[in-house]
Design an enzyme around this catalytic site. Structure first.
Site, short mmCIF file in Angstrom:
data_model
loop_
_atom_site.label_atom_id
_atom_site.label_comp_id
_atom_site.label_asym_id
_atom_site.label_seq_id
_atom_site.Cartn_x
_atom_site.Cartn_y
_atom_site.Cartn_z
N ASP A 156 -46.52 -44.37 -26.77
CA ASP A 156 -46.68 -43.65 -28.03
C ASP A 156 -45.83 -42.38 -27.90
O ASP A 156 -45.41 -42.01 -26.79
CB ASP A 156 -48.15 -43.32 -28.25
N ASP A 198 -46.18 -38.94 -30.25
CA ASP A 198 -46.92 -37.70 -30.48
C ASP A 198 -48.20 -37.65 -29.66
O ASP A 198 -49.04 -38.56 -29.75
CB ASP A 198 -47.28 -37.57 -31.96
N ASP A 208 -52.48 -41.88 -26.36
CA ASP A 208 -53.39 -40.74 -26.23
C ASP A 208 -54.50 -40.72 -27.28
O ASP A 208 -55.28 -39.77 -27.32
CB ASP A 208 -52.59 -39.43 -26.38
#
Length: 214
Positions: free
Chosen positions: A9, A11, A167
């Site tokens: 991922d 961001d 995250d």
């Protein structure tokens, strides 16, 4: 088993983009005459794409849900400068370099649109990636598994031979739906509980150790 490909991922995983997203969201709400969100609010809204980020900002401000116009304003503001305030997460360059040195293919799967994604990757000299799937690459976005499955296909490996590093609960749900190994890195934009049994890593260096722990 050491994977043949690792997909990340963006961001909250490889970069902290909260300052730039907060600036764009606040300017958007001010432009439309609504209460600007706090940074903490924006961080809790991140993960489901621009449309949901803007819709959540409108809802938090008690504003009419005219997300289409608000998204247009947000994109104009954000796309003009997605880099200011953004920084690379600790360990990001190291994990990418270590995986590349081992001959492991690298992918990126994000809900951020492709144009600002490319600007950020170039501006921060992050990568290179063998495959990049962004929020507007397909009709579907995470947590639908289609973007992650598409990234795996572009990398030329089977889902069982790849791992996804993220995250947020969106990343975790996407990996589960795609039937792919998932490593969750703490410190990003987690706003909901993770699925039971999720592998948690305190840092990207911890994720690297987990990937090589065969």
């Amino acid at each position: 088993m050491i994977p043949q490909a690792v997909i990340f991922d963006l961001d909250g995983t490889l970069i902290d983009s909260a300052p730039s997203l907060h600036r764009a969201a606040a300017e958007t709400m001010k432009t439309l005459g609504h209460r600007p969100p706090s940074r903490a609010e924006v961080e809790s809204f991140v993960g489901d794409g621009v449309g949901m980020l803007v819709a959540r900002c409108l809802a938090a401000a008690g504003a009419p849900a005219d997300a289409e116009d608000a998204v247009r304003v947000f994109r104009q503001i954000y796309d003009a400068d997605p880099l200011t305030g953004v920084f690379v997460m600790d360990g990001a360059r190291e994990i990418l370099a270590a995986l590349t040195a081992r001959g492991i293919r690298l992918g990126l799967c994000t809900n951020k649109p492709l144009a600002p994604t490319r600007t950020i990757l170039t501006g921060l000299a992050l990568g290179p990636f063998d495959a990049v799937v962004a929020g507007d690459s397909l009709p579907q976005r995470k947590p639908d598994p289609a973007p992650l499955r598409h990234a795996v296909a572009l990398l030329g490996v089977a889902p069982a031979q790849a791992a996804y590093v993220g995250d947020s609960h969106v990343d975790a749900e996407t990996a589960v739906a795609a039937e792919m190994r998932y490593l969750h890195v703490e410190g990003g934009y987690l706003s909901k509980p993770l699925p039971p049994g999720t592998t948690r890593c305190r840092s990207l260096s911890g994720a690297l150790a987990e990937l090589f722990d065969d």
